[in-house]
Design an enzyme around this catalytic site. Structure first.
Site, PDB file in Angstrom:
ATOM      1  N   CYS A  81       0.849  -1.190   0.000  1.00 29.54           N
ATOM      2  CA  CYS A  81       0.000   0.000   0.000  1.00 29.54           C
ATOM      3  C   CYS A  81       0.886   1.242   0.000  1.00 29.54           C
ATOM      4  O   CYS A  81       1.974   1.254   0.586  1.00 29.54           O
ATOM      5  CB  CYS A  81      -0.887  -0.028   1.244  1.00 29.54           C
ATOM      6  SG  CYS A  81      -1.767   1.499   1.599  1.00 29.54           S
ATOM      7  N   HIS A  87      -8.542  -3.269   2.119  1.00 32.04           N
ATOM      8  CA  HIS A  87      -7.471  -2.617   2.883  1.00 32.04           C
ATOM      9  C   HIS A  87      -7.593  -1.098   2.805  1.00 32.04           C
ATOM     10  O   HIS A  87      -7.565  -0.414   3.836  1.00 32.04           O
ATOM     11  CB  HIS A  87      -6.116  -3.074   2.333  1.00 32.04           C
ATOM     12  CG  HIS A  87      -4.942  -2.396   2.957  1.00 32.04           C
ATOM     13  ND1 HIS A  87      -4.182  -2.976   3.961  1.00 32.04           N
ATOM     14  CD2 HIS A  87      -4.379  -1.166   2.736  1.00 32.04           C
ATOM     15  CE1 HIS A  87      -3.216  -2.141   4.317  1.00 32.04           C
ATOM     16  NE2 HIS A  87      -3.315  -1.033   3.581  1.00 32.04           N
ATOM     17  N   GLU A  88      -7.729  -0.589   1.593  1.00 29.57           N
ATOM     18  CA  GLU A  88      -7.790   0.867   1.435  1.00 29.57           C
ATOM     19  C   GLU A  88      -9.050   1.454   2.068  1.00 29.57           C
ATOM     20  O   GLU A  88      -9.036   2.591   2.562  1.00 29.57           O
ATOM     21  CB  GLU A  88      -7.714   1.247  -0.040  1.00 29.57           C
ATOM     22  CG  GLU A  88      -6.462   0.770  -0.765  1.00 29.57           C
ATOM     23  CD  GLU A  88      -5.161   1.173  -0.092  1.00 29.57           C
ATOM     24  OE1 GLU A  88      -5.147   2.191   0.632  1.00 29.57           O
ATOM     25  OE2 GLU A  88      -4.159   0.466  -0.284  1.00 29.57           O
ATOM     26  N   HIS A 101      -8.376   2.339   5.535  1.00 29.45           N
ATOM     27  CA  HIS A 101      -7.782   3.677   5.653  1.00 29.45           C
ATOM     28  C   HIS A 101      -8.854   4.752   5.554  1.00 29.45           C
ATOM     29  O   HIS A 101      -8.832   5.734   6.310  1.00 29.45           O
ATOM     30  CB  HIS A 101      -6.736   3.891   4.553  1.00 29.45           C
ATOM     31  CG  HIS A 101      -5.472   3.111   4.735  1.00 29.45           C
ATOM     32  ND1 HIS A 101      -4.853   2.950   5.958  1.00 29.45           N
ATOM     33  CD2 HIS A 101      -4.683   2.457   3.830  1.00 29.45           C
ATOM     34  CE1 HIS A 101      -3.756   2.231   5.809  1.00 29.45           C
ATOM     35  NE2 HIS A 101      -3.633   1.916   4.528  1.00 29.45           N
ATOM     36  N   HIS A 110      -1.758   1.320   9.453  1.00 30.52           N
ATOM     37  CA  HIS A 110      -1.210   0.009   9.141  1.00 30.52           C
ATOM     38  C   HIS A 110      -0.999  -0.823  10.400  1.00 30.52           C
ATOM     39  O   HIS A 110      -0.697  -0.298  11.469  1.00 30.52           O
ATOM     40  CB  HIS A 110       0.102   0.138   8.376  1.00 30.52           C
ATOM     41  CG  HIS A 110      -0.081   0.488   6.936  1.00 30.52           C
ATOM     42  ND1 HIS A 110       0.791   1.284   6.229  1.00 30.52           N
ATOM     43  CD2 HIS A 110      -1.069   0.148   6.061  1.00 30.52           C
ATOM     44  CE1 HIS A 110       0.355   1.415   4.991  1.00 30.52           C
ATOM     45  NE2 HIS A 110      -0.768   0.739   4.866  1.00 30.52           N
TER      46      HIS A 110
END
Length: 312
Positions: A118, A268-269, A272, A278
């Site tokens: 990432c 995953h993003e 965020h 992380h």
């Protein structure tokens, strides 16, 4: 006559065989055969403080990209001297990813740095997001403490109280066959949190999350670097931008050892986008690195992080 016929048949056979050999076109080249976007640090193995070796400047650029160094410009910084600052940055990186903390560029650290990941930095504005808010909890009074790996961005930004319905908008760069992976990812976060809901909008101006695919420098300060390097990045609340590298080999709805699972990366993003930083836990969704051919789902540690951030 027979000789000429035999020669003609041989030529035709050779031409046919050549047509069967894959070319080196973009369609047949996989990420495995492409050069490492992060550079090849293998020749630097064993390099340590006090040494000067060609290629150390690239190591500095790598660590600066992900926040371990704080070089605002290249003037006088990206030389090949392994100095005190680089040693400290190496130790922090190694500690974040549970490597042997030596400050020396060993083989294990080189292997980690070569992996696709990432693009969100591990250290933002001088704050080590992977170490700034470790939580300890008891699983049982008589058992050992365990450590939660989830982290937040500096200042723990989150969507405002009451803002639980988030809208997303696809810009024109998003391939139509990629959109289902985003929808499934948002649905998974909605399902596990029982707090957020996500819905598509055609109004880019009012959307909370803006999605697109881009190449190289695309104007947000975090350029992509071609196949096999930085895969994507999602911005903290309430910026709401999610960009994927258009030059990666993406797979949707199936795994291939040479392709990156788009749904995993979007999951995953989205973490965020919701405020998670992380994780140092390799099995966690919010771990920064992901190789091709691997799929992940939201783990308990990721979910506990969201619940802690939003007091769910």
């Amino acid at each position: 006559m027979a000789h000429n016929l035999h020669h003609l048949i041989s030529c035709i056979t050779l031409l046919f065989l050549l047509l069967l050999v894959p070319s080196n076109s973009e369609n047949t080249t996989t990420i495995i055969t492409k050069p490492q976007p992060f550079g090849n640090f293998k020749h630097l193995e064993g390099c340590k403080k006090g040494e000067t070796l060609a290629g150390v400047s690239e190591l500095k650029q790598y660590l600066n990209k992900f926040g371990y160094l704080n070089y605002r410009s290249s003037k006088g910084h990206y030389n090949d001297e392994f100095n005190d600052f680089l040693e400290a940055a190496m130790k922090t990186y190694q500690a974040n990813y549970n490597l042997n903390v030596t400050g020396t560029l060993d083989s294990e650290t080189i292997s980690m740095m070569a992996m696709p990941r990432c693009g969100v930095p591990d250290i933002i504005n001088g704050t080590n997001t992977m170490r700034n808010n470790k939580k300890r909890h008891h699983q049982h009074p008589k058992k050992l403490h365990t450590v939660s790996h989830y982290t937040f961005f500096d200042g723990s930004p989150r969507w405002p109280v009451g803002k639980t319905s988030l809208t997303y908008w696809f810009d024109s760069t998003t391939p139509s066959n990629a959109k289902p992976a985003f929808v499934r990812s948002f649905d998974k976060w909605a399902s596990v949190t029982q707090y957020f809901t996500f819905s598509e909008t055609q109004d880019s101006g009012s959307s909370d999350i803006k999605i697109g695919f881009a190449r190289g420098d695309h104007g947000d300060g975090y350029p992509f670097d071609g196949p096999g390097g930085i895969l994507a990045h999602g911005f903290r609340p309430t910026i709401g931008k999610l960009h994927c590298d258009a030059e990666e080999l993406w797979s949707v709805g199936g795994l291939d050892p040479n392709y990156f699972d788009l749904e995993t990366v979007v999951l995953h993003e989205t973490g965020h986008l919701l405020g998670l930083g992380h994780s140092e836990g390799k099995n966690d969704l919010m771990y920064a690195y992901i190789p091709p051919g691997v799929a992940k789902d939201i783990q308990d540690d990721d979910l506990q992080g969201i619940k802690a951030l939003y007091n769910i």
